[in-house]
Every structure is written in C-alpha cells, then in structure tokens.
Design an enzyme around this catalytic site. Structure first.
Site, PDB file in Angstrom:
ATOM      1  N   SER A  55      17.388  17.985  29.156  1.00 15.40           N
ATOM      2  CA  SER A  55      16.723  16.691  28.917  1.00 15.40           C
ATOM      3  C   SER A  55      16.011  16.625  27.432  1.00 15.40           C
ATOM      4  O   SER A  55      15.572  17.500  26.953  1.00 15.40           O
ATOM      5  CB  SER A  55      15.655  16.426  29.991  1.00 15.40           C
ATOM      6  OG  SER A  55      16.295  16.124  31.200  1.00 15.40           O
ATOM      7  N   GLU A  62      12.380   2.348  16.350  1.00 14.06           N
ATOM      8  CA  GLU A  62      13.078   1.014  16.916  1.00 14.06           C
ATOM      9  C   GLU A  62      13.637   1.245  18.403  1.00 14.06           C
ATOM     10  O   GLU A  62      14.406   0.627  18.804  1.00 14.06           O
ATOM     11  CB  GLU A  62      14.421   0.800  15.961  1.00 14.06           C
ATOM     12  CG  GLU A  62      14.158   0.786  14.567  1.00 14.06           C
ATOM     13  CD  GLU A  62      14.226   2.146  13.852  1.00 14.06           C
ATOM     14  OE1 GLU A  62      14.508   2.938  14.533  1.00 14.06           O
ATOM     15  OE2 GLU A  62      13.924   1.975  12.575  1.00 14.06           O
ATOM     16  N   SER A  63      12.742   1.940  19.096  1.00 12.50           N
ATOM     17  CA  SER A  63      12.833   2.217  20.694  1.00 12.50           C
ATOM     18  C   SER A  63      13.172   3.770  20.659  1.00 12.50           C
ATOM     19  O   SER A  63      12.238   4.636  20.536  1.00 12.50           O
ATOM     20  CB  SER A  63      14.016   1.301  21.218  1.00 12.50           C
ATOM     21  OG  SER A  63      13.518   0.112  21.085  1.00 12.50           O
ATOM     22  N   HIS A  68      20.002  13.359  29.566  1.00 13.46           N
ATOM     23  CA  HIS A  68      19.947  14.397  30.789  1.00 13.46           C
ATOM     24  C   HIS A  68      21.338  14.689  30.818  1.00 13.46           C
ATOM     25  O   HIS A  68      22.326  14.002  31.225  1.00 13.46           O
ATOM     26  CB  HIS A  68      19.566  13.627  31.731  1.00 13.46           C
ATOM     27  CG  HIS A  68      18.355  12.891  31.407  1.00 13.46           C
ATOM     28  ND1 HIS A  68      17.008  13.414  31.351  1.00 13.46           N
ATOM     29  CD2 HIS A  68      17.884  11.484  31.402  1.00 13.46           C
ATOM     30  CE1 HIS A  68      16.249  12.576  30.974  1.00 13.46           C
ATOM     31  NE2 HIS A  68      16.586  11.341  30.985  1.00 13.46           N
ATOM     32  N   CYS A  83      16.532  -1.405  18.419  1.00 17.26           N
ATOM     33  CA  CYS A  83      15.966  -2.789  18.322  1.00 17.26           C
ATOM     34  C   CYS A  83      16.315  -3.183  16.489  1.00 17.26           C
ATOM     35  O   CYS A  83      16.319  -2.076  15.515  1.00 17.26           O
ATOM     36  CB  CYS A  83      14.417  -2.985  18.303  1.00 17.26           C
ATOM     37  SG  CYS A  83      14.335  -2.953  20.188  1.00 17.26           S
TER      38      CYS A  83
END
Lengths: 145, 145
Positions: A55, A62-63, A68, A83
């Site tokens: 993971s 920007e996010s 996973h 974003c």
C-alpha cells in the site's frame, strides 16, 4: 462545468504479480507517476504487508495518489486525484498501467468539487485503456460505458 | 458479487468553513472516523495550506481515508476506502458529515476489485445522506440516482 479536481479511479487487473509485491518498485513508479502528472510531491508513505501486498500514498500539493495491491490476484487499486488546470492525471495513469504490465486496465474519471447548483459528483466516463495508454500520452482512450 | 473493497466518495458541500480550516480538528475527526469504521490505523499525515485549506490521509491496514478541504467554498472532498467484511465505511462517512456540519452531502459508493469475468468497477449507487447520517447508523440513505 467547472470542477475543483479530477479523480481517476484505476482498476488494474492482470498485472505482473511480482511487480505488485515489490515495494521499492511500487514506490518508484508511483513517485514517477506523480512527477509525470506535473504534481508537486509533498510526502509519501509505502508499506508492505505479509504475506503479500503493498500500500502506498503520495501526498501532493494538488491532492493525492494511492495504491493498494493484491499480488495473489494480479490486481491493483489505484487513485490519481489531482486539482488544478496544469496537472495531467491521465499521464500518471498511463505510466502506472505500463509499469505494472497491466493488460486489463479500467479507469473511471470523476469530477470532484462541482460547486454550482445542485450538481452531484458523478462519474463522467469509464474508459478502457488501449495498450499504448491513455489519450494524455499517445494512446487512445475508448469510452466503454 | 464479491468485491475486495468499498470506496465511498463523499462530496461535502455547505460545511462549516471554520471547521474545514482547523487542522487539529480535521485530524481528530478523521482519526475518529477511521476508528468508527473499525479500521486499524497505521499512520496519518495532515497538512494545512496557505492561505487556507487542509489535506490529510489516514493509512489503515484496510486501505485509506483522505480529505481535502476548501474552506472558501465550504467544501470538502473525502474518500473512505475500506477492504474486508467487518469494516463500516458508512459509519465513518456519517461521522464526518456530522462533525463538519455538512448540510449538503453526497456519497458515491464504488465497489473496488470486482475480479470475476469482465466486470468493471462502476458506481453502485449515489446516495444522499439525510440529517441523521447514513444507514450504517440510525439514518436513512436515499438513492438519488
């Protein structure tokens, strides 16, 4: 319609299981994917599970990107959420599909942050990648739904 | 149909802007949301942006929770992605809706890791939360699409 962000949800089946279980490899390709998307990397964390699976999260200005993996199924769940106008999440997606040797990738693209009226975030498209990757690179994205 | 995971995508509009900009508060409610979902928290990272906004990730053994806030729009984008039968992502979602004082929440639920046949991950439902939260608690989830 203006959206604050775009969220690509990648369902990557029929990947190379060995690559899905290789933590240093996964970390490297996720960071490279973020760079190719023109993202500003702030931090990242990756972890290997026993007996298998990896993971990882890359936090970008920007996010985020997340992965996973289930090597036992040849499957990886990936999120590329960006974003801003200058980012290229499709290019990140195409890089990951290729690096993981995924032969059966699907992508759902969701616009996040549609603020006008009563619009609800809803999937805008479900696209199947061809072998060359997404439209952001030289491949052709096909709408399948 | 068996899925490895469930991914709730929360579009939270008309939240309390002050809460969206309060990093310690956001961190606390996200960790509490993870606990209420029965998740095993592995690590977390939160960050405040200038002039405003908070981003945060909670890595759980069963995938992740993420939040990105835009106090200037009263908006937060939240992901609650969990794997396993015992987790309760709806309860986490309901906690966040309430804590952020969100009066216009929408949730998309996507099954991740549908491995059979050629099934593609696709949104299973788009549900609007009522004031009491989601069905996982005592509220009623309404299908709006």
């Amino acid at each position: 319609m203006t959206a604050l962000g775009r969220h690509l949800i990648l369902e990557l089946r029929d990947c190379n299981p060995e690559r899905l279980n290789d933590l240093p490899f996964i970390e490297r390709v996720m960071l490279e994917a973020a760079r190719r998307a023109n993202a500003t990397i702030l931090s990242h964390q990756f972890r290997r599970f026993e007996p298998q699976g990896v993971s990882g999260i890359v936090i970008i200005a920007e996010s985020h990107l997340a992965i996973h993996t289930w090597p036992e199924y040849g499957y990886a769940a990936v999120d590329v959420y960006t974003c801003g106008e200058t980012l290229r999440p499709e290019v990140a997606a195409a890089h990951l599909v290729k690096a993981l040797e995924c032969s059966r990738p699907y992508v759902i693209s969701i616009k996040r942050g549609l603020l006008e009226d009563n619009t609800v975030a809803r999937p805008q498209e479900i696209i199947r990648l061809d072998e060359q990757g997404l439209g952001g690179e030289k491949g052709v994205a096909q709408t399948v739904l």
